[in-house]
Design an enzyme around this catalytic site. Structure first.
Site, PDB file in Angstrom:
ATOM      1  N   SER A  39       0.841  -1.189   0.000  1.00  0.00           N
ATOM      2  CA  SER A  39       0.000   0.000   0.000  1.00  0.00           C
ATOM      3  C   SER A  39       0.878   1.242   0.000  1.00  0.00           C
ATOM      4  O   SER A  39       2.067   1.153  -0.354  1.00  0.00           O
ATOM      5  CB  SER A  39      -0.943  -0.031   1.216  1.00  0.00           C
ATOM      6  OG  SER A  39      -1.947   0.943   1.095  1.00  0.00           O
ATOM      7  N   ASN A  40       0.347   2.390   0.363  1.00  0.00           N
ATOM      8  CA  ASN A  40       1.126   3.631   0.378  1.00  0.00           C
ATOM      9  C   ASN A  40       0.629   4.532   1.512  1.00  0.00           C
ATOM     10  O   ASN A  40      -0.276   4.156   2.256  1.00  0.00           O
ATOM     11  CB  ASN A  40       1.027   4.328  -0.990  1.00  0.00           C
ATOM     12  CG  ASN A  40      -0.402   4.646  -1.352  1.00  0.00           C
ATOM     13  OD1 ASN A  40      -1.065   5.420  -0.671  1.00  0.00           O
ATOM     14  ND2 ASN A  40      -0.905   3.998  -2.401  1.00  0.00           N
ATOM     15  N   ARG A  41       1.223   5.722   1.618  1.00  0.00           N
ATOM     16  CA  ARG A  41       0.987   6.575   2.785  1.00  0.00           C
ATOM     17  C   ARG A  41      -0.240   7.465   2.677  1.00  0.00           C
ATOM     18  O   ARG A  41      -0.453   8.324   3.537  1.00  0.00           O
ATOM     19  CB  ARG A  41       2.224   7.452   3.023  1.00  0.00           C
ATOM     20  CG  ARG A  41       3.423   6.665   3.517  1.00  0.00           C
ATOM     21  CD  ARG A  41       4.659   7.563   3.559  1.00  0.00           C
ATOM     22  NE  ARG A  41       4.379   8.824   4.225  1.00  0.00           N
ATOM     23  CZ  ARG A  41       5.060   9.939   4.015  1.00  0.00           C
ATOM     24  NH1 ARG A  41       6.049   9.951   3.147  1.00  0.00           N
ATOM     25  NH2 ARG A  41       4.746  11.052   4.658  1.00  0.00           N
TER      26      ARG A  41
END
Ligand code: CTP
Length: 214
Positions: A21-23
């Site tokens: 995933s990402n931030r």
């Protein structure tokens, strides 16, 4: 006819307990949804996993993966007059999610990733003719990359933001954005809260949808 807004990250499963995933926090997309609702629009918010409460009066559809977001977007897009794609969609996913938890073996582990569907890029191709707004999160060549995305994806407007700094962009309350329009205009906006910027972006969307006088 509604405003369709995508928000948040997507999660791409690696095995039953892990994901890529990402931030992204989803704050910008949720702020856009709230601003569009305040402006009197029907809003469908298609969101990846976030810890944010659903904005009041907004139809929230929760998804997890890029494929699920893609399918939900295309289900609702025919009823949309404006679509704002602020989600930070994972560009790649594990080619195959392991059915059982991956156990450690050697000193290194190589993952094979495959492309996820480009949701924004597929909107025009599906025949959607309403207002189309994309985001471009960049760490370098902000304007050139934003213009390239605008053309490739058939957008009316790209909201470009420099995510190389730590105080604006991902997972922050403020943002510093530059609007890149299809007619070539470039409009940098002063740094402001995501709520204030969302109000400005929704106002500009309304202006862009006003038919030009003969
Ligand atoms: N986007 C999307 N589906 C994807 C990837 C991106 O809908 N699979 C949308 C984002 O919501 C955003 C825009 O496309 O509005 C630009 O996303 P970004 O990741 O910055 O651009 P990419 O096209 O993925 O290009 P690159 O990764 O090369 O910067």
């Amino acid at each position: 006819m509604s405003y369709l807004i995508t928000a948040g990250p997507t999660r791409e499963p690696l095995d039953p307990v892990r994901y890529l995933s990402n931030r992204s926090s989803g704050k910008m997309g949720y702020a856009l949804a709230a601003a569009a609702h305040t402006a009197g629009q029907d809003v469908i918010l298609i969101s990846g996993p976030t810890s944010l409460p659903a904005p009041g009066g907004v139809h929230l559809i929760k998804v997890t993966t890029a494929q699920e977001m893609h399918d939900a977007v295309h289900y609702h897009l025919p009823q949309a007059k404006a679509a704002i794609f602020s989600a930070a969609v994972a560009d790649y996913r594990p080619a195959a999610a392991a059915p059982q938890k991956i156990k450690k073996h050697g000193e290194t582990l190589t993952l094979t990733l495959e492309r996820t569907p480009d949701i924004l890029g597929s909107a025009r191709a599906s025949g959607y003719s309403g207002l189309l707004v994309g985001f471009a999160a960049e760490t370098e060549n902000l304007l050139a990359n934003a213009r390239g995305k605008l053309q490739r994806k058939g957008c009316d407007l790209i909201v470009a933001n420099d995510v190389s700094g730590s105080e604006t962009g991902f997972d922050t309350d403020e943002n510093e954005i530059t609007l890149v329009f299809a007619n070539g205009e470039v409009r940098p906006l002063p740094r402001a809260s995501k709520d204030a910027l969302a109000e400005i972006i929704v106002g500009i969307c309304a202006q862009l949808m006003v038919p030009s006088q003969p």
